[in-house]
Write an enzyme that holds these catalytic residues in place. Sequence first.
Site, PDB file in Angstrom:
ATOM      1  N   ASP A  55       0.883  -1.164   0.000  1.00  0.00           N
ATOM      2  CA  ASP A  55       0.000   0.000   0.000  1.00  0.00           C
ATOM      3  C   ASP A  55       0.930   1.226   0.000  1.00  0.00           C
ATOM      4  OD1 ASP A  55      -2.354   1.631   0.499  1.00  0.00           O
ATOM      5  OD2 ASP A  55      -1.640   1.790   2.572  1.00  0.00           O
ATOM      6  N   ASP A  87      -0.094   5.116   0.997  1.00  0.00           N
ATOM      7  CA  ASP A  87      -0.325   6.078   2.081  1.00  0.00           C
ATOM      8  C   ASP A  87      -0.217   5.383   3.438  1.00  0.00           C
ATOM      9  OD1 ASP A  87      -1.023   8.279   0.334  1.00  0.00           O
ATOM     10  OD2 ASP A  87      -2.990   7.361   0.038  1.00  0.00           O
TER      11      ASP A  87
HETATM   12  C1  BG6 Z   1      -6.029   5.707   0.360  1.00  0.00           C
HETATM   13  C2  BG6 Z   1      -6.072   6.425   1.688  1.00  0.00           C
HETATM   14  O1  BG6 Z   1      -4.706   5.332   0.099  1.00  0.00           O
HETATM   15  O2  BG6 Z   1      -6.499   6.547  -0.686  1.00  0.00           O
HETATM   16  C3  BG6 Z   1      -7.469   6.970   1.936  1.00  0.00           C
HETATM   17  O3  BG6 Z   1      -5.719   5.521   2.717  1.00  0.00           O
HETATM   18  C4  BG6 Z   1      -7.904   7.841   0.763  1.00  0.00           C
HETATM   19  O4  BG6 Z   1      -7.476   7.683   3.141  1.00  0.00           O
HETATM   20  C5  BG6 Z   1      -7.834   7.006  -0.506  1.00  0.00           C
HETATM   21  O5  BG6 Z   1      -9.227   8.309   0.959  1.00  0.00           O
HETATM   22  C6  BG6 Z   1      -8.277   7.785  -1.739  1.00  0.00           C
HETATM   23  O6  BG6 Z   1      -7.345   8.789  -2.014  1.00  0.00           O
HETATM   24  P1  BG6 Z   1      -7.522   9.935  -3.097  1.00  0.00           P
HETATM   25  O7  BG6 Z   1      -6.129  10.527  -3.195  1.00  0.00           O
HETATM   26  O8  BG6 Z   1      -7.940   9.298  -4.383  1.00  0.00           O
HETATM   27  O9  BG6 Z   1      -8.513  10.891  -2.578  1.00  0.00           O
HETATM   28 MG    MG Z   2      -2.668   3.166   3.599  1.00  0.00          MG
END
Ligand code: BG6
Ligand code: MG
Length: 214
Positions: A8, A10
């Site tokens: 993953d 984030d």
């Molecule tokens: C994930 C995060 O990686 O991405 C979430 O853990 C986030 O918190 C999701 O909502 C979607 O991200 P984005 O950048 O498309 O808004």
């Molecule tokens: Mg994550």
Amino acid sequence: MIQAVIFDLDGVIIDTAHYHYIAWKRLASEFGITLTPAHNELLKGVSRMRSLEIILSLGNIALSQEQKELLAEKKNTWFVEYIESIRPEEIFPGVLDLIQNLRKRKIKIGLASSSKNAPRVIELLGIARDFDTLIDGTMINQTKPDPEIFLLAAHRLGVDPTHCLVFEDAEAGVEAARAAGMKCVGVGQPSQLGKADKVIAHTGDFNLNDLNSL
Ligand code: BG6
Ligand code: MG
């Protein structure tokens, strides 16, 4: 035997999970909702729209699809501003060594992030070439905890899901990995990530000797 490791992004490779949190907290406060770290655990790993829906449900707020799309876009504008300053030095300690050591063992490396901003983050970090496949939030129909994203990554890597190991910081992500039939290392607190095969505090803490004994 583990033949592929899927990361993953984030909260596993870099602390962008924090930027998602402060952007959501800012949006929630506009509705009089105080977002807590405990609420935030529910937002990790799930799509932007799903995160917004969870926040609105905390305040019993019902909005039209159009209104929700505007709010999701607003949060994303803030998030994109926050991440523009991230640098390769902010990659969590030990992550690049871990990837290199996996590669030395001929293990394939994938990235599977629910974020539609993942390509930009990867670009800012300069690590696109470290991965054999990159799956982001634009390539999937179902958000974690659905296993779709990990199954797609395994398919792209040409490895059976049972030979894949996932690194995840989100409860929804751990559930997705397990639903895909994969092994999973949780990065964070055992209280949140108890469904993982093993929980470590930081990605760089992983001991490669544990790779095939999870
Ligand atoms: C994930 C995060 O990686 O991405 C979430 O853990 C986030 O918190 C999701 O909502 C979607 O991200 P984005 O950048 O498309 O808004
Ligand atoms: Mg994550």
